[in-house]
Design a protein around this motif. Structure first.
Motif, short mmCIF file in Angstrom:
data_model
loop_
_atom_site.label_atom_id
_atom_site.label_comp_id
_atom_site.label_asym_id
_atom_site.label_seq_id
_atom_site.Cartn_x
_atom_site.Cartn_y
_atom_site.Cartn_z
N GLN A 1 -17.51 104.12 -5.58
CA GLN A 1 -17.50 104.84 -4.31
C GLN A 1 -18.05 103.99 -3.17
OE1 GLN A 1 -19.69 108.47 -5.37
NE2 GLN A 1 -17.72 109.52 -5.65
N PRO A 2 -17.41 102.87 -2.88
CA PRO A 2 -17.90 102.01 -1.80
C PRO A 2 -17.71 102.65 -0.44
CG PRO A 2 -15.75 101.27 -2.55
CD PRO A 2 -16.18 102.36 -3.51
N PRO A 3 -18.61 102.44 0.49
CA PRO A 3 -18.42 102.96 1.85
C PRO A 3 -17.19 102.32 2.49
CG PRO A 3 -20.29 101.44 1.77
CD PRO A 3 -19.87 101.70 0.36
N GLU A 4 -16.61 103.00 3.46
CA GLU A 4 -15.38 102.51 4.06
C GLU A 4 -15.56 101.15 4.74
OE1 GLU A 4 -11.45 102.29 4.62
OE2 GLU A 4 -12.57 103.70 3.37
N ALA A 5 -16.75 100.91 5.29
CA ALA A 5 -16.99 99.61 5.92
C ALA A 5 -16.89 98.49 4.89
CB ALA A 5 -18.38 99.59 6.57
N LEU A 6 -17.37 98.74 3.69
CA LEU A 6 -17.31 97.73 2.63
C LEU A 6 -15.86 97.50 2.22
CD1 LEU A 6 -18.82 95.84 0.76
CD2 LEU A 6 -19.21 97.76 -0.80
N VAL B 1 -2.73 96.17 -0.58
CA VAL B 1 -3.94 95.56 -0.03
C VAL B 1 -5.17 96.38 -0.42
CG1 VAL B 1 -5.18 95.02 2.11
CG2 VAL B 1 -2.77 94.40 1.88
N ASP B 2 -5.05 97.71 -0.36
CA ASP B 2 -6.16 98.58 -0.78
C ASP B 2 -6.53 98.34 -2.24
OD1 ASP B 2 -6.47 99.80 1.67
OD2 ASP B 2 -5.23 101.54 1.18
N VAL B 3 -5.51 98.26 -3.09
CA VAL B 3 -5.76 98.05 -4.52
C VAL B 3 -6.44 96.70 -4.75
CG1 VAL B 3 -4.64 97.68 -6.75
CG2 VAL B 3 -3.88 99.55 -5.28
N ALA B 4 -5.96 95.67 -4.05
CA ALA B 4 -6.55 94.34 -4.20
C ALA B 4 -8.00 94.34 -3.71
CB ALA B 4 -5.73 93.31 -3.42
N ALA B 5 -8.26 95.01 -2.59
CA ALA B 5 -9.62 95.09 -2.05
C ALA B 5 -10.55 95.80 -3.02
CB ALA B 5 -9.61 95.80 -0.70
N ASP B 6 -10.08 96.90 -3.60
CA ASP B 6 -10.90 97.62 -4.58
C ASP B 6 -11.15 96.75 -5.80
OD1 ASP B 6 -10.99 99.81 -2.92
OD2 ASP B 6 -9.38 100.90 -3.93
N ARG C 1 -10.80 94.39 2.42
CA ARG C 1 -9.40 94.28 2.87
C ARG C 1 -9.21 93.06 3.76
NH1 ARG C 1 -9.67 100.08 3.18
NH2 ARG C 1 -10.30 99.96 5.37
N SER C 2 -10.22 92.77 4.57
CA SER C 2 -10.14 91.58 5.43
C SER C 2 -10.05 90.31 4.59
CB SER C 2 -11.37 91.51 6.35
OG SER C 2 -11.40 92.62 7.22
N TYR C 3 -10.78 90.28 3.48
CA TYR C 3 -10.71 89.12 2.60
C TYR C 3 -9.32 89.00 1.97
CZ TYR C 3 -11.30 85.96 -1.28
OH TYR C 3 -11.11 84.92 -2.15
N VAL C 4 -8.77 90.13 1.57
CA VAL C 4 -7.42 90.12 0.98
C VAL C 4 -6.42 89.58 2.00
CG1 VAL C 4 -5.56 91.55 0.07
CG2 VAL C 4 -7.92 91.97 -0.65
N GLY C 5 -6.57 90.00 3.25
CA GLY C 5 -5.69 89.48 4.30
C GLY C 5 -5.81 87.97 4.44
N LEU C 6 -7.04 87.48 4.36
CA LEU C 6 -7.26 86.03 4.41
C LEU C 6 -6.56 85.35 3.24
CD1 LEU C 6 -8.74 83.45 5.41
CD2 LEU C 6 -10.63 84.10 3.90
N ALA C 7 -6.67 85.94 2.04
CA ALA C 7 -6.04 85.35 0.86
C ALA C 7 -4.53 85.28 1.02
CB ALA C 7 -6.40 86.16 -0.39
N ASP D 1 -22.47 87.57 -0.93
CA ASP D 1 -23.90 87.29 -0.76
C ASP D 1 -24.46 87.73 0.60
OD1 ASP D 1 -26.43 86.11 -1.57
OD2 ASP D 1 -25.97 84.51 -0.13
N GLN D 2 -23.66 87.54 1.65
CA GLN D 2 -24.22 87.73 3.00
C GLN D 2 -23.56 88.83 3.82
OE1 GLN D 2 -24.61 83.98 5.15
NE2 GLN D 2 -24.75 82.83 3.23
N VAL D 3 -22.29 89.12 3.53
CA VAL D 3 -21.57 90.06 4.39
C VAL D 3 -21.51 91.46 3.79
CG1 VAL D 3 -19.38 90.52 5.55
CG2 VAL D 3 -20.19 88.16 5.31
N PHE D 4 -21.11 91.57 2.53
CA PHE D 4 -21.00 92.88 1.89
C PHE D 4 -22.30 93.69 1.94
CE2 PHE D 4 -17.23 91.63 -1.10
CZ PHE D 4 -16.40 91.59 0.00
N PRO D 5 -23.49 93.06 1.76
CA PRO D 5 -24.72 93.85 1.77
C PRO D 5 -24.93 94.61 3.08
CG PRO D 5 -25.15 91.73 0.77
CD PRO D 5 -23.75 91.66 1.34
N GLN D 6 -24.37 94.13 4.18
CA GLN D 6 -24.54 94.80 5.47
C GLN D 6 -23.84 96.15 5.51
OE1 GLN D 6 -23.57 92.30 8.83
NE2 GLN D 6 -24.32 90.46 7.80
#
Length: 201
Positions: free
Chosen positions: A147-152, A131-136, A157-163, A194-199
């Protein structure tokens, strides 16, 4: 000719390993973990059981490799994405995912459900790593992988879980068809980019 022959001999172990792994992927997809033995794998692969142990260790080690292979997104899948607008890259990523899981549906479904040994610490670790690899990979596809922040990463990872669970609704329960899954995953991914990752940046 001598060099070519030597090269072929060096490739032979890799070929045998892939042959064994291919058989294991099929068997663990068809039967629960407890019903598959390394003897079965060796017999169908046409090799000695000792060779299975040589390349993979124990039956559990072999199974962990099957789960890893079925769930881990190879880096080349992201590297080969064509350059384009975000919607084009999202479309390509989702299509790649749907092609892979449908082509290996039985084995993929068995891997995400851990083949009857869900809760095993080692299996859970392999699934978590995948899941980590897919998220990255998702983040890298949209230029967010440096070097994405852990929140990102958590959002990815949440998207990967949805997939994963959307794939189950399609392949296992038949509640969704491929077009519906494609629309859901592509639209959600674009909204997140577009809307979630920027936060989280």
């Amino acid at each position: 000719m001598h060099v070519e022959a030597a090269r072929r001999r060096r490739l032979e172990p890799d070929t045998r390993r892939e042959q064994i792994l291919s058989v294991a992927i099929r068997l663990f997809g068809e039967k629960p973990y407890a019903e598959v033995s390394t003897t079965d794998v060796a017999r169908i692969a046409g090799v000695a059981r000792g060779l299975v142990n040589h390349y993979f260790g124990t039956k559990k080690d072999l199974y962990l490799e099957v789960v890893r292979v079925m769930l881990t997104v190879p880096s080349v899948a992201v590297e080969r994405l064509a350059e384009g607008e975000p919607h084009q890259r999202a479309d390509a990523m989702v299509n790649w995912f749907l092609d892979v899981v449908s082509r290996h549906s039985t084995s993929w479904l068995a891997a995400i459900s851990a083949g009857g040994i869900a809760g095993d610490t080692d299996v859970d670790a392999v699934i978590s790593e995948a899941v980590d690899v897919a998220a990255d990979g998702v983040l890298a596809a949209f230029g967010l992988g440096d070097q994405p922040p852990e929140a990102l990463r958590g959002m990815a990872r949440s998207y990967v879980g949805l997939a994963i669970y959307t794939g189950r609704e399609w392949l296992q329960r038949g509640a969704l068809n491929r077009d519906q899954v494609h629309t859901l995953l592509t639209t959600t991914l674009l909204t997140m980019v577009d809307q979630v990752f920027p936060q989280a940046r």
